[in-house]
Write an enzyme that holds these catalytic residues in place. Structure first.
Site, short mmCIF file in Angstrom:
data_model
loop_
_atom_site.label_atom_id
_atom_site.label_comp_id
_atom_site.label_asym_id
_atom_site.label_seq_id
_atom_site.Cartn_x
_atom_site.Cartn_y
_atom_site.Cartn_z
N TYR A 10 -1.88 6.25 15.09
CA TYR A 10 -2.89 7.07 14.42
C TYR A 10 -2.20 8.04 13.48
O TYR A 10 -1.27 8.74 13.87
CB TYR A 10 -3.70 7.84 15.46
CG TYR A 10 -4.76 8.75 14.90
CD1 TYR A 10 -5.92 8.22 14.34
CD2 TYR A 10 -4.61 10.14 14.93
CE1 TYR A 10 -6.91 9.05 13.83
CE2 TYR A 10 -5.59 10.97 14.43
CZ TYR A 10 -6.73 10.43 13.88
OH TYR A 10 -7.71 11.27 13.37
N ASP A 34 5.93 9.25 11.48
CA ASP A 34 4.88 10.24 11.75
C ASP A 34 5.27 10.95 13.05
O ASP A 34 5.04 10.43 14.14
CB ASP A 34 3.53 9.55 11.88
CG ASP A 34 2.39 10.53 12.16
OD1 ASP A 34 2.68 11.70 12.47
OD2 ASP A 34 1.22 10.12 12.07
N LYS A 48 1.45 20.12 14.80
CA LYS A 48 1.28 20.56 16.18
C LYS A 48 2.24 21.66 16.60
O LYS A 48 2.00 22.83 16.34
CB LYS A 48 1.38 19.35 17.12
CG LYS A 48 0.25 18.33 16.93
CD LYS A 48 0.31 17.23 17.96
CE LYS A 48 -0.75 16.17 17.74
NZ LYS A 48 -2.10 16.61 18.03
#
Length: 454
Positions: A171, A266, A294
């Site tokens: 994702y 990623d 994050k």
């Protein structure tokens, strides 16, 4: 049964260059632990209720959180949980850390957003450049999705090619080009591809199974000279927790070099979590470009993309590839990120995370097998996952063999025991420096009870 859905974000803006003189001193080893009771007692268990949460959001009926601290979270019904979601990854030093909160309070007196450069951007940029092997220049953005959209545009501009390979179950945010065989909530909700995404947006997106080198090689042969790059999660965390096979990442790196394409990691989820330098430091494979988020924001919205200087110099204003964002590089996100990364530099940080996380996963899997369930799992650093299937799980197709109905019963049972896991079989879990060995043992004890009941 209650179902919660989590969305990940990240943010920031400005290009900074690597300086060989950059260094950061370590502090004395310290753990910030908040010790509290874990499970509800028998009286409270009988009264376990989510009535207020269900009334607040009647359509979806999620658990509505009221507050967090350390390794704990409380919902609006007064239930207390040991939290293994950690705001979907950012809370690696624990929720609402006192030092971070104090720094934010001080910064806030100067303002929350300037709409102009602030010095804190350079401070955090130097820390990121010093930590992540692939990053020589970095651009801050407002979310993980934004970072991935920006890095894709950059890869296409640099190579002059338009096609991109993504791996199934990985994702990369909700940008149109990435919503093809995606993980995270797309997998949880069973959405094959999102409505509203025009065919033209995904026409240049090619897919291959995770951990399948031959499939990637075949795509490069079929689309020879047309592929700009490969983007992947070095550890797939949005299809559960799926680690790369030995040499998989090295093989991908070799293939992209041979075909004049770029390798993009990623690391929105794995960055600063598997090791201080992320998955690329842990596995010893340096990509051309990297996305982050994050943890880098310490609990506030933040993200970034960076990589080789010759590529990043194409980003405006240094080059022609446009990117901008109103709140990028805002002083609050920069402050939280700076203080979080300083804490992660302390000696023993990742050894501790690896130890408690490994013990947690081993305890869960052992308890499951003892109760007669097919289970497997794994962990690296402060990231973990487990599946209700015999395994091994090497890709998203393997992950989908999991007994999701059984997982749902386990999830609900653990809630009633005061433990909060991700509400999806297809999401990774996270530990923090605030989790104590007692937290881990109490969680395993609760799991042993629930696994005997489901």
């Amino acid at each position: 049964m209650s179902v919660g859905v989590g969305l990940s974000c990240s943010t920031t803006t400005k290009l900074s260059q690597r300086r060989s003189s950059s260094s950061f001193s370590s502090k004395t080893t310290r753990r910030c632990c908040v010790k509290m009771a874990v499970s509800l007692d028998e009286k409270n268990k009988k009264n376990f209720s989510l009535r207020k949460s269900e009334e607040a959001f009647a359509a979806a009926k999620p658990i509505v959180i009221d507050s967090v601290k350390g390794s704990r979270m409380w919902d609006i019904d007064g239930n207390k949980y040991i939290d293994y979601v950690g705001s979907w990854g950012p809370a690696i030093i624990g929720h609402a850390d006192d030092e971070v909160l104090a720094a934010l309070a001080e910064t806030m007196t100067k303002g929350t957003s300037f709409g102009a450069p602030c010095l804190l951007e350079n401070v955090l940029a130097k820390m990121v450049i010093s930590a992540v092997p692939s990053i020589e220049m970095v651009r801050f953005v407002n979310s993980g999705t934004e970072a991935c959209i920006g890095v894709l545009r950059l890869a296409r501009a640099f190579t002059g090619k338009e096609r991109i390979i993504k791996l199934e179950g990985c994702y990369h945010g909700h940008g149109d080009p990435f919503l093809v065989k995606a993980g995270s909530a797309v997998a949880t909700l069973g959405l094959p591809d999102s409505p509203g995404v025009p065919k033209g947006a995904t026409y240049e997106t090619l897919t291959a199974p995770y951990n399948d080198i031959s499939a990637v090689e075949n795509l490069f042969e079929t689309h020879k000279g047309l592929i700009a790059g490969v983007i992947l999660e070095p550890v797939a965390g949005n299809a559960g927790f799926i680690a790369p096979k030995p040499d998989f990442l090295n093989a991908i790196h070799k293939i992209t070099k041979e075909h004049g394409a770029l390798l993009i990691f990623d690391e929105v989820m794995t960055g600063f979590r598997l090791s201080y330098g992320g998955a690329q430091e842990y596995f010893g494979v340096t990509p051309d470009l990297t996305t982050l988020g994050k943890i880098m924001g310490g609990g506030l919205p933040v993200g970034a993309y960076g990589g080789r200087r010759d590529i990043m110099e194409m980003v405006a204003p240094a080059g022609p590839v446009y990117q901008a964002g109103t709140l990028t590089g805002n002083p609050l996100a920069m402050t939280a990120g700076i203080h979080t990364l300083k804490r992660l530099q302390e000696p023993g940080t990742y050894k501790y995370l690896d130890k408690i996380t490994g013990e947690l996963v081993q305890g869960l899997v052992d308890a499951g097998k003892k109760a007669g369930h097919a289970m497997c799992g794994g962990s690296i650093g402060g990231m973990f996952g487990f599946f209700f299937t015999e395994g091994p799980v090497y890709n998203f197709e393997d992950a989908k063999k999991s007994d999701t109905a059984k997982f749902a019963r386990f999830y609900r049972g653990m809630l009633e025991e005061g433990v909060y896991f991700s509400p999806s079989q297809f999401e990774a879990g996270f530990t923090s420096l605030a989790h104590t060995p007692e937290d881990i043992q109490k969680t395993i004890a609760a799991a042993e009870k629930v696994l005997q009941q489901i």
